[in-house]
Design an enzyme around this catalytic site. Structure first.
Site, PDB file in Angstrom:
ATOM      1  N   HIS A 221     -30.610  91.786  58.469  1.00 38.34           N
ATOM      2  CA  HIS A 221     -31.331  90.599  57.943  1.00 38.34           C
ATOM      3  C   HIS A 221     -30.557  89.648  57.029  1.00 38.34           C
ATOM      4  CE1 HIS A 221     -30.416  93.671  54.498  1.00 38.34           C
ATOM      5  NE2 HIS A 221     -30.016  92.623  53.812  1.00 38.34           N
TER       6      HIS A 221
HETATM    7  C1  T46 Z   1     -27.682  93.322  51.657  1.00 40.28           C
HETATM    8  C2  T46 Z   1     -26.989  94.308  52.144  1.00 40.28           C
HETATM    9  C3  T46 Z   1     -25.413  94.224  52.215  1.00 40.28           C
HETATM   10  C4  T46 Z   1     -34.314  98.044  46.267  1.00 40.28           C
HETATM   11  O1  T46 Z   1     -35.444  98.637  45.872  1.00 40.28           O
HETATM   12  N1  T46 Z   1     -33.449  97.332  45.220  1.00 40.28           N
HETATM   13  C5  T46 Z   1     -32.478  96.622  45.725  1.00 40.28           C
HETATM   14  O2  T46 Z   1     -31.702  95.950  44.572  1.00 40.28           O
HETATM   15  C6  T46 Z   1     -31.920  96.842  46.959  1.00 40.28           C
HETATM   16  C7  T46 Z   1     -30.655  96.026  47.502  1.00 40.28           C
HETATM   17  C8  T46 Z   1     -32.913  97.396  47.868  1.00 40.28           C
HETATM   18  N2  T46 Z   1     -33.948  98.085  47.447  1.00 40.28           N
HETATM   19  C9  T46 Z   1     -34.779  98.841  48.288  1.00 40.28           C
HETATM   20  C10 T46 Z   1     -35.121  98.160  49.462  1.00 40.28           C
HETATM   21  C11 T46 Z   1     -35.413  99.128  50.709  1.00 40.28           C
HETATM   22  O3  T46 Z   1     -36.547  99.914  50.630  1.00 40.28           O
HETATM   23  O4  T46 Z   1     -33.839 100.174  49.126  1.00 40.28           O
HETATM   24  C12 T46 Z   1     -34.070  99.915  50.294  1.00 40.28           C
HETATM   25  C13 T46 Z   1     -33.020 100.013  51.368  1.00 40.28           C
HETATM   26  O5  T46 Z   1     -32.690  98.494  51.404  1.00 40.28           O
HETATM   27  P1  T46 Z   1     -32.179  97.757  52.873  1.00 40.28           P
HETATM   28  O6  T46 Z   1     -32.829  98.472  53.961  1.00 40.28           O
HETATM   29  O7  T46 Z   1     -32.429  96.307  52.503  1.00 40.28           O
HETATM   30  O8  T46 Z   1     -30.511  98.118  52.537  1.00 40.28           O
HETATM   31  P2  T46 Z   1     -29.527  97.289  53.792  1.00 40.28           P
HETATM   32  O9  T46 Z   1     -28.402  98.206  53.504  1.00 40.28           O
HETATM   33  O10 T46 Z   1     -30.129  96.859  54.904  1.00 40.28           O
HETATM   34  O11 T46 Z   1     -29.124  96.020  52.934  1.00 40.28           O
HETATM   35  C14 T46 Z   1     -28.737  95.962  51.658  1.00 40.28           C
HETATM   36  C15 T46 Z   1     -29.307  94.856  50.759  1.00 40.28           C
HETATM   37  O12 T46 Z   1     -30.835  95.136  50.636  1.00 40.28           O
HETATM   38  C16 T46 Z   1     -29.173  93.514  51.189  1.00 40.28           C
HETATM   39  O13 T46 Z   1     -29.630  92.778  50.187  1.00 40.28           O
HETATM   40  O14 T46 Z   1     -27.514  92.127  51.683  1.00 40.28           O
HETATM   41  O15 T46 Z   1     -27.318  95.509  51.745  1.00 40.28           O
END
Ligand code: T46
Length: 305
Positions: A221
């Site tokens: 993303h």
């Molecule tokens: C990024 C990369 C490096 C929250 O509720 N609060 C938060 O502050 C964050 C970061 C995530 N979430 C929830 C959203 C999803 O339901 O945690 C879950 C996993 O997040 P995501 O699938 O976006 O995780 P990654 O590892 O793909 O991405 C993360 C960050 O979301 C993103 O901002 O830059 O790490």
């Protein structure tokens, strides 16, 4: 140190590295079977060749230390190669030769791009390129990749004409920063950064990703407005970034190195080592509306900006 044309007197020293398993162990060509006349023939051919440039890296006393090459020069690009004698390793000859031939490629030959690849098993070479801040290139033309068809585990690099190779401190235009770090003898290191001081934004949120199995990929993303500093306080994580500056990767393994993403950038993270931790300092609170999770939408978003 200087670069010069290869001379016949270099042949015995060229043969020395050809028969040195420590130098050739990770190379594809069978150098062990080469003879003195093969080395002499190579030198004579080299000095006539228009499509390939082979030059000697020589010491101040004009002793041959190794060869640097630009091969398959066509369409504004060439492939770089280097081999140095064991005696020359760790003494600055490789970096001197590389810098000098890249300068020749861009300034004298007018090339736009120089690329090369190494086997990932060639840890000495990979460490050398990492140390000099070269990042894995993921946009090598198919025509070039085709020359290496069937060979697994290659790591590709490229340098473009306007890259400053001594100051290569960015990945896809995102700044690679040194986080202030204080060592204590025999008791580790302490690293720190402050919002608005060491990073150019206010830090509103910290999050970290842990307990991740090796081989896991996350991310896929981009953010529209959010600015972030990413770093890996423990383990080894590959970070792939893509934006208008291209698609590049960096391996995060040093707790004192961070990457600041402050423009819309597609990111993918690959856990190279189990339990590695990715830590992020972000400029704003969590906002799902700030994410672009569809790649085509992201491409359109940065194109239209
Ligand atoms: C990024 C990369 C490096 C929250 O509720 N609060 C938060 O502050 C964050 C970061 C995530 N979430 C929830 C959203 C999803 O339901 O945690 C879950 C996993 O997040 P995501 O699938 O976006 O995780 P990654 O590892 O793909 O991405 C993360 C960050 O979301 C993103 O901002 O830059 O790490």
């Amino acid at each position: 140190m200087h670069l010069r044309q290869l001379e016949l007197k270099d042949a015995p020293l060229m043969l020395e590295w050809m028969h040195d398993a420590d130098v050739t162990g990770q190379l594809r060509t069978d150098f062990a079977s080469k003879t003195l006349s093969d080395a002499e023939a190579f030198i004579l051919r080299s000095n006539e060749d228009k499509k390939n440039v082979n030059l000697a890296i020589a010491s101040d006393e004009d002793e041959y230390m190794g060869t640097v090459t630009l091969r398959d020069i066509e369409d504004g690009s060439a492939e770089f190669a280097i081999t140095v004698r064991s005696k020359a390793m760790g003494r600055g000859y490789s970096w001197f030769g590389m810098e000098a031939i890249l300068k020749k490629a861009f300034d004298e030959l007018g090339l736009d791009c120089v690329y090369w690849c190494v086997s990932r098993k060639n840890t000495r070479a990979v460490r050398f390129y990492d140390k000099h801040n070269f990042h894995e290139a993921l946009d090598i033309p198919a025509k070039v990749l085709a020359r290496y068809e069937g060979i697994a585990d290659l790591k590709w690099y490229s340098v473009l004409k306007d890259d400053d190779i001594n100051e290569k401190d960015s990945v896809a235009g995102c700044k690679v920063i040194h986080i202030k770090t204080i060592p204590t003898v025999g008791a580790g290191e302490l690293s720190f950064f402050e919002g608005n001081h060491d990073v150019e934004f206010d830090i509103r949120r910290i999050y970290y990703i842990s307990k991740v199995p090796e081989g896991t990929r996350r991310g896929f993303h981009a953010h529209k407005e959010l600015k972030q500093l990413l770093f890996c306080p423990y383990g080894r994580i590959q970070l792939i970034l893509e934006n208008n500056n291209g698609r590049e990767e960096i391996e995060l393994y040093d707790p004192s190195i961070g990457v600041v993403i402050d423009q819309p950038t597609w990111r993918e993270m690959l856990w190279l080592q189990k339990d590695s931790v990715l830590c992020v300092a972000a400029s704003d609170y969590y906002d799902p509306e700030d994410y672009i999770r569809d790649y085509d939408e992201f491409v359109e978003y940065i194109r239209s900006r």
